[in-house]
Design a protein around this motif. Sequence first.
Motif, PDB file in Angstrom:
ATOM      1  N   LYS A  58     -15.960 -75.661 -64.460  1.00  6.98           N
ATOM      2  CA  LYS A  58     -14.683 -75.431 -65.141  1.00  6.98           C
ATOM      3  C   LYS A  58     -13.560 -76.195 -64.438  1.00  6.98           C
ATOM      4  N   PHE A  59     -13.548 -76.106 -63.116  1.00  3.07           N
ATOM      5  CA  PHE A  59     -12.555 -76.797 -62.305  1.00  3.07           C
ATOM      6  C   PHE A  59     -12.600 -78.302 -62.571  1.00  3.07           C
ATOM      7  N   ASP A 105     -13.690 -79.928 -65.207  1.00  7.95           N
ATOM      8  CA  ASP A 105     -13.169 -80.246 -66.539  1.00  7.95           C
ATOM      9  C   ASP A 105     -11.644 -80.213 -66.567  1.00  7.95           C
ATOM     10  N   GLU A 106     -11.064 -79.173 -65.967  1.00  8.91           N
ATOM     11  CA  GLU A 106      -9.610 -79.040 -65.970  1.00  8.91           C
ATOM     12  C   GLU A 106      -8.940 -80.174 -65.201  1.00  8.91           C
ATOM     13  N   TYR A 107      -9.482 -80.521 -64.056  1.00  6.42           N
ATOM     14  CA  TYR A 107      -8.822 -81.510 -63.229  1.00  6.42           C
ATOM     15  C   TYR A 107      -9.134 -82.937 -63.623  1.00  6.42           C
ATOM     16  N   PHE A 111      -8.926 -83.807 -66.722  1.00  5.03           N
ATOM     17  CA  PHE A 111      -7.808 -83.943 -67.658  1.00  5.03           C
ATOM     18  C   PHE A 111      -6.512 -84.221 -66.888  1.00  5.03           C
ATOM     19  N   LEU A 112      -6.313 -83.484 -65.798  1.00  5.86           N
ATOM     20  CA  LEU A 112      -5.107 -83.649 -64.995  1.00  5.86           C
ATOM     21  C   LEU A 112      -5.024 -85.057 -64.404  1.00  5.86           C
TER      22      LEU A 112
END
Length: 92
Positions: free
Chosen positions: A31-32, A34-36, A38-39
């Motif tokens: 999850k981390f 995927d989120e980062y 994008f960041l």
Amino acid sequence: MSESNATSQEYEAKRAQLLSESLELCDDFSKFSDEYSFLCDAFAAVAREPECITPPTSEGIWYVCYRLKMQVRSYRDKINSIHEGLRAIKRG
């Protein structure tokens, strides 16, 4: 119950605990990641347009980078803990 059975049960319990922690860590890290990812794309876009980096944007980038650093340290600590547990049951 014999000492051998108790030791075997302790080993299996510790192994099951470490397996559970490892699987949870993998899920969290997925999850981390995927989120980062994008960041990182967002930071790259901001860097291509430096005029859009206002003081609030700069402060936001600093904050997100700090949180990212803390999360990475947390993952490192969790991985180290799991490795130590594995070493301990291997020696046991």
